[in-house]
Design a protein around this motif. Structure first.
Motif, PDB file in Angstrom:
ATOM      1  N   ARG A 101     -37.535 -35.536  34.678  1.00 56.06           N
ATOM      2  CA  ARG A 101     -37.279 -34.100  34.815  1.00 56.06           C
ATOM      3  C   ARG A 101     -35.774 -33.842  34.853  1.00 56.06           C
ATOM      4  O   ARG A 101     -35.291 -32.873  34.275  1.00 56.06           O
ATOM      5  CB  ARG A 101     -37.947 -33.558  36.082  1.00 56.06           C
ATOM      6  N   LEU A 102     -35.032 -34.734  35.526  1.00 49.13           N
ATOM      7  CA  LEU A 102     -33.574 -34.618  35.503  1.00 49.13           C
ATOM      8  C   LEU A 102     -33.056 -34.692  34.071  1.00 49.13           C
ATOM      9  O   LEU A 102     -32.213 -33.880  33.666  1.00 49.13           O
ATOM     10  CB  LEU A 102     -32.953 -35.740  36.344  1.00 49.13           C
ATOM     11  N   PHE A 103     -33.583 -35.624  33.295  1.00 50.13           N
ATOM     12  CA  PHE A 103     -33.170 -35.758  31.901  1.00 50.13           C
ATOM     13  C   PHE A 103     -33.443 -34.465  31.128  1.00 50.13           C
ATOM     14  O   PHE A 103     -32.622 -34.028  30.306  1.00 50.13           O
ATOM     15  CB  PHE A 103     -33.895 -36.942  31.258  1.00 50.13           C
ATOM     16  N   GLN A 104     -34.587 -33.838  31.398  1.00 49.31           N
ATOM     17  CA  GLN A 104     -34.936 -32.606  30.696  1.00 49.31           C
ATOM     18  C   GLN A 104     -34.024 -31.437  31.071  1.00 49.31           C
ATOM     19  O   GLN A 104     -33.902 -30.472  30.307  1.00 49.31           O
ATOM     20  CB  GLN A 104     -36.395 -32.233  30.997  1.00 49.31           C
ATOM     21  N   LEU A 105     -33.384 -31.509  32.223  1.00 43.43           N
ATOM     22  CA  LEU A 105     -32.501 -30.433  32.675  1.00 43.43           C
ATOM     23  C   LEU A 105     -31.050 -30.638  32.240  1.00 43.43           C
ATOM     24  O   LEU A 105     -30.191 -29.811  32.550  1.00 43.43           O
ATOM     25  CB  LEU A 105     -32.554 -30.328  34.206  1.00 43.43           C
ATOM     26  N   LEU A 106     -30.775 -31.718  31.526  1.00 44.68           N
ATOM     27  CA  LEU A 106     -29.414 -31.995  31.099  1.00 44.68           C
ATOM     28  C   LEU A 106     -29.050 -31.175  29.864  1.00 44.68           C
ATOM     29  O   LEU A 106     -29.899 -30.782  29.067  1.00 44.68           O
ATOM     30  CB  LEU A 106     -29.243 -33.480  30.798  1.00 44.68           C
ATOM     31  N   ASP A 107     -27.741 -30.941  29.708  1.00 42.26           N
ATOM     32  CA  ASP A 107     -27.208 -30.180  28.578  1.00 42.26           C
ATOM     33  C   ASP A 107     -26.090 -30.974  27.919  1.00 42.26           C
ATOM     34  O   ASP A 107     -25.509 -31.889  28.515  1.00 42.26           O
ATOM     35  CB  ASP A 107     -26.627 -28.834  29.045  1.00 42.26           C
ATOM     36  N   LEU A 108     -25.759 -30.593  26.694  1.00 47.39           N
ATOM     37  CA  LEU A 108     -24.590 -31.152  26.041  1.00 47.39           C
ATOM     38  C   LEU A 108     -23.357 -30.871  26.904  1.00 47.39           C
ATOM     39  O   LEU A 108     -23.180 -29.768  27.405  1.00 47.39           O
ATOM     40  CB  LEU A 108     -24.387 -30.534  24.656  1.00 47.39           C
ATOM     41  N   GLY A 109     -22.540 -31.887  27.065  1.00 43.96           N
ATOM     42  CA  GLY A 109     -21.346 -31.741  27.886  1.00 43.96           C
ATOM     43  C   GLY A 109     -21.501 -32.294  29.275  1.00 43.96           C
ATOM     44  O   GLY A 109     -20.495 -32.571  29.952  1.00 43.96           O
ATOM     45  N   ASP A 110     -22.720 -32.454  29.763  1.00 44.01           N
ATOM     46  CA  ASP A 110     -22.928 -33.027  31.093  1.00 44.01           C
ATOM     47  C   ASP A 110     -22.439 -34.483  31.122  1.00 44.01           C
ATOM     48  O   ASP A 110     -22.509 -35.205  30.117  1.00 44.01           O
ATOM     49  CB  ASP A 110     -24.410 -33.002  31.470  1.00 44.01           C
ATOM     50  N   LEU A 135     -26.966 -37.792  37.475  1.00 37.35           N
ATOM     51  CA  LEU A 135     -26.036 -36.738  37.092  1.00 37.35           C
ATOM     52  C   LEU A 135     -24.724 -36.956  37.848  1.00 37.35           C
ATOM     53  O   LEU A 135     -24.707 -37.110  39.062  1.00 37.35           O
ATOM     54  CB  LEU A 135     -26.600 -35.355  37.440  1.00 37.35           C
ATOM     55  N   LEU A 136     -23.607 -36.960  37.117  1.00 38.98           N
ATOM     56  CA  LEU A 136     -22.293 -37.155  37.738  1.00 38.98           C
ATOM     57  C   LEU A 136     -21.472 -35.870  37.755  1.00 38.98           C
ATOM     58  O   LEU A 136     -20.636 -35.677  38.639  1.00 38.98           O
ATOM     59  CB  LEU A 136     -21.522 -38.257  37.015  1.00 38.98           C
ATOM     60  N   SER A 137     -21.692 -34.992  36.773  1.00 39.52           N
ATOM     61  CA  SER A 137     -21.007 -33.695  36.753  1.00 39.52           C
ATOM     62  C   SER A 137     -21.700 -32.784  35.763  1.00 39.52           C
ATOM     63  O   SER A 137     -21.901 -33.159  34.601  1.00 39.52           O
ATOM     64  CB  SER A 137     -19.533 -33.864  36.364  1.00 39.52           C
ATOM     65  N   LYS A 138     -22.066 -31.582  36.226  1.00 37.86           N
ATOM     66  CA  LYS A 138     -22.741 -30.621  35.367  1.00 37.86           C
ATOM     67  C   LYS A 138     -21.706 -29.775  34.633  1.00 37.86           C
ATOM     68  O   LYS A 138     -20.779 -29.226  35.241  1.00 37.86           O
ATOM     69  CB  LYS A 138     -23.645 -29.710  36.203  1.00 37.86           C
ATOM     70  N   ALA A 139     -21.819 -29.693  33.316  1.00 38.60           N
ATOM     71  CA  ALA A 139     -20.942 -28.835  32.521  1.00 38.60           C
ATOM     72  C   ALA A 139     -21.512 -27.419  32.535  1.00 38.60           C
ATOM     73  O   ALA A 139     -22.542 -27.157  31.925  1.00 38.60           O
ATOM     74  CB  ALA A 139     -20.836 -29.355  31.090  1.00 38.60           C
ATOM     75  N   LEU A 140     -20.867 -26.512  33.232  1.00 39.33           N
ATOM     76  CA  LEU A 140     -21.370 -25.144  33.339  1.00 39.33           C
ATOM     77  C   LEU A 140     -21.035 -24.302  32.119  1.00 39.33           C
ATOM     78  O   LEU A 140     -21.632 -23.241  31.911  1.00 39.33           O
ATOM     79  CB  LEU A 140     -20.814 -24.485  34.598  1.00 39.33           C
ATOM     80  N   LEU A 141     -20.084 -24.754  31.323  1.00 42.26           N
ATOM     81  CA  LEU A 141     -19.777 -24.102  30.052  1.00 42.26           C
ATOM     82  C   LEU A 141     -20.043 -25.098  28.932  1.00 42.26           C
ATOM     83  O   LEU A 141     -19.747 -26.290  29.060  1.00 42.26           O
ATOM     84  CB  LEU A 141     -18.315 -23.642  30.009  1.00 42.26           C
ATOM     85  N   PRO A 142     -20.610 -24.655  27.814  1.00 41.88           N
ATOM     86  CA  PRO A 142     -20.967 -25.575  26.730  1.00 41.88           C
ATOM     87  C   PRO A 142     -19.746 -26.023  25.947  1.00 41.88           C
ATOM     88  O   PRO A 142     -18.689 -25.389  25.964  1.00 41.88           O
ATOM     89  CB  PRO A 142     -21.902 -24.737  25.855  1.00 41.88           C
ATOM     90  N   LEU A 143     -19.896 -27.135  25.255  1.00 44.61           N
ATOM     91  CA  LEU A 143     -18.859 -27.597  24.343  1.00 44.61           C
ATOM     92  C   LEU A 143     -18.790 -26.677  23.137  1.00 44.61           C
ATOM     93  O   LEU A 143     -19.788 -26.066  22.744  1.00 44.61           O
ATOM     94  CB  LEU A 143     -19.173 -29.025  23.871  1.00 44.61           C
ATOM     95  N   PRO A 144     -17.625 -26.570  22.504  1.00 44.10           N
ATOM     96  CA  PRO A 144     -17.533 -25.772  21.271  1.00 44.10           C
ATOM     97  C   PRO A 144     -18.345 -26.437  20.168  1.00 44.10           C
ATOM     98  O   PRO A 144     -18.389 -27.665  20.053  1.00 44.10           O
ATOM     99  CB  PRO A 144     -16.041 -25.776  20.954  1.00 44.10           C
ATOM    100  N   GLU A 145     -18.984 -25.611  19.359  1.00 47.76           N
ATOM    101  CA  GLU A 145     -19.802 -26.167  18.280  1.00 47.76           C
ATOM    102  C   GLU A 145     -18.944 -26.664  17.131  1.00 47.76           C
ATOM    103  O   GLU A 145     -19.278 -27.614  16.452  1.00 47.76           O
ATOM    104  CB  GLU A 145     -20.787 -25.107  17.772  1.00 47.76           C
ATOM    105  N   LYS A 146     -17.806 -25.990  16.885  1.00 50.08           N
ATOM    106  CA  LYS A 146     -16.965 -26.400  15.764  1.00 50.08           C
ATOM    107  C   LYS A 146     -15.563 -25.863  15.981  1.00 50.08           C
ATOM    108  O   LYS A 146     -15.340 -24.912  16.708  1.00 50.08           O
ATOM    109  CB  LYS A 146     -17.531 -25.884  14.446  1.00 50.08           C
ATOM    110  N   TRP A 147     -14.619 -26.520  15.322  1.00 46.74           N
ATOM    111  CA  TRP A 147     -13.222 -26.089  15.373  1.00 46.74           C
ATOM    112  C   TRP A 147     -12.727 -26.005  13.922  1.00 46.74           C
ATOM    113  O   TRP A 147     -12.574 -27.011  13.263  1.00 46.74           O
ATOM    114  CB  TRP A 147     -12.371 -27.108  16.129  1.00 46.74           C
ATOM    115  N   HIS A 148     -12.507 -24.790  13.454  1.00 49.50           N
ATOM    116  CA  HIS A 148     -11.998 -24.660  12.086  1.00 49.50           C
ATOM    117  C   HIS A 148     -11.336 -23.304  11.932  1.00 49.50           C
ATOM    118  O   HIS A 148     -11.552 -22.387  12.713  1.00 49.50           O
ATOM    119  CB  HIS A 148     -13.119 -24.836  11.056  1.00 49.50           C
TER     120      HIS A 148
END
Length: 534
Positions: A101-110, A135-148
């Motif tokens: 369940r912890l794995f299911q609650l993870l997001d990109l950037g965590d 879990l060591l640190s929750k990323a509350l803001l997502p990573l950028p999808e792209k840089w261009h």
């Protein structure tokens, strides 16, 4: 970077609350790891599936989630860390319901830690079979999808931490920068140089011609200048008996910003007693040739459309360079003798200005009010500098633009000074140091009397006093580290090679938190001339 919608921040905060309700610490204090993702690839990348089965390898690895692929009761993720990546595989029947369940609650950037053993998937990718996940640190803001695009270039510099996460090229540039600085230090340490640290706040402006940043010391009630060059302090050390001394220093110049200039930059400056400018040209060739070979593995490296060959260094007198690169449409090129004659540089500058006006080029301003030496320097910059793609030493600088350099014995109108140009950029500037205190004081006073925003406002009498105690024949040089890194990483903007370049304040940094920012949601605020110049 546009601020992420409020709902994404709230959604991640909600997941964090659920993770806490499962009994997991939201931000634990440490994780006992055994390997980094990069070490796993390096140490075990050659092992086959059969070898990993026969001799199991247990690992504990931490990293940031940069890819996440759930598949029902199992899932894959990629962890990034230490400049590498490793795939992890999580199964419900292995880790149990709570950890899955912890794995299911993870997001990109965590940032997570996993423990388990290595195996190879059906596609033969080296993977960690996860037995436990934290879990060591929750990323509350997502990573950028792209840089261009142009709008993102500045944001890469403004949010460099994100750039380093998602842009492998950025990581490589700064890893190479660190390697370059290590190699430079090792070069001088091997040759008996002493590394020094000199003041960054100066009571008197000196050591270069540049507009300074000014600050104020409250206790002493005195204005101070942020360092534009460490030169005068390093030469004091030579007077004190440090015959070979260097400093890897930050300098500050309150001037314009462009592709090769930043107001805060790094320079290597070094001094060698009982030597002259010719000695340092030879030393610089040895230094840069060895540096390029060590860092890049060859003496020829690509830079834009050119291949720079560090196995060959050309040497040209400044007047000779003007004649060599004189535009054909401007008539016959001037000779070195013409540029050396009284009134010659003025006449040549007028000829060049006539060409410039006819060809929509930038003319040289204020010809009538400038000395011959000043005009020679400006003619070189306008005509020759941009053509110097291969390593080229320009020497025989006019005395009027070299107030700290020793004059040539046979021609007092010229100094024993050189600049090294590569890819059209000035990379180094060095010369035989002026060590006659009377001559130095005369030149300092002439600078002050001439005035101007870039000129010193007073004579550094303490430096004159130091010279009066005896500065041995000495050669000194400054090398622009940022520009060297540009060359060795094929980067074409100085901001690409400075981790946190100075930028205009963004709206959120001026207190205007955009709608939907983490601040509004209760999150943390903000969660949303490079040279030894004379």
């Amino acid at each position: 970077m546009e601020f992420e919608p409020l709902d994404q921040f709230l959604q991640r905060r909600k997941k964090l609350s659920e993770i806490e309700s499962l009994g997991h610490a939201p931000y634990p204090h440490k994780f006992d790891w055994t390997h980094t993702p990069r070490q796993i690839a390096g140490e075990f990348g050659g092992r086959t599936a059969e070898q990993l089965t026969a001799e199991p390898v247990n690992v504990r690895v931490a990293g940031r989630i940069v890819a996440l692929r759930p598949h029902g009761k199992a899932g894959f993720a990629h962890l990034a860390g230490d400049g590498g990546r490793v795939q992890v595989y999580v199964r419900l029947d292995v880790v149990g319901e709570q950890l899955f369940r912890l794995f299911q609650l993870l997001d990109l950037g965590d940032i997570i830690g996993v423990s388990g053993h290595l195996f190879r998937t059906k596609t033969q990718e080296l993977t960690i079979w996860v037995e436990r996940i934290e879990l060591l640190s929750k990323a509350l803001l997502p990573l950028p999808e792209k840089w261009h695009g142009l709008t993102d270039i500045e944001q890469r510099y403004r949010h460099r931490y994100l750039d380093l996460i998602v842009n492998e090229r950025a990581r490589e540039i700064f890893q190479r920068r660190a390697q370059i600085i290590r190699e430079l230090r090792a070069f001088f340490d091997r040759r008996g140089y002493v590394e020094a640290e000199t003041p960054m706040m100066h009571p008197i402006l000196g050591g270069a011609t540049a507009r300074p940043f000014v600050t104020h010391h409250n206790t002493f009630d005195m204005d101070l200048y942020l360092r534009i060059a460490p030169e005068l302090y390093l030469k004091r050390l030579v007077v004190g008996g440090f015959d070979r001394v260097y400093e890897m220093n930050r300098n500050f110049r309150n001037e314009g910003i462009d592709a090769i200039h930043q107001p805060e930059f790094t320079m290597l400056e070094f001094y060698q007693a009982y030597s002259n400018a010719a000695d340092l040209m030879a030393l610089t060739e040895e230094l840069l040739r060895g540096l390029v070979e060590s860092v890049c593995g060859a003496t020829k490296i690509p830079y834009g459309e050119h291949e720079i060959d560090f196995s060959r260094f050309e040497r040209l007198a400044m007047r000779e360079a003007i004649g060599r690169y004189w535009p054909a449409a401007a008539g016959a090129p001037p000779s070195s003798a013409e540029l050396a004659s009284p009134g010659g540089p003025q006449a040549v500058a007028e000829r060049y200005n006539a060409f410039a006006r006819a060809h929509a080029a930038e003319p040289i301003a204020g010809v009538a009010g400038k000395s011959g030496g000043e005009l020679t320097g400006e003619l070189f910059e306008a005509i020759a500098e941009g053509h110097l793609q291969q390593p080229t030493f320009i020497f025989d600088f006019p005395t009027e633009i070299s107030p700290l350099a020793k004059c040539r014995e046979d021609d007092p109108s010229l100094t024993e000074r050189f600049e090294l140009f590569i890819a059209g950029m000035e990379i180094a500037n060095g010369f035989s140091e002026l060590n006659d205190p009377a001559d130095q004081e005369r030149r300092f006073r002439a600078q002050v009397e001439k005035g101007g925003v870039d000129a010193p406002k007073e004579v550094d009498i303490d430096y004159i006093r130091a010279l009066s105690h005896g500065l041995p024949p000495t050669a000194g040089e400054g090398i622009g580290i940022d520009r060297v890194v540009m060359l060795l990483t094929n980067s074409h903007a100085i901001r690409e090679v400075i981790l946190f370049p100075l930028l205009r304040a963004a709206a959120e940094e001026q207190g205007a938190a955009p709608s939907g920012s983490a601040t509004e949601a209760g999150g943390p605020a903000g969660a949303s001339p490079d040279k030894k110049s004379k």
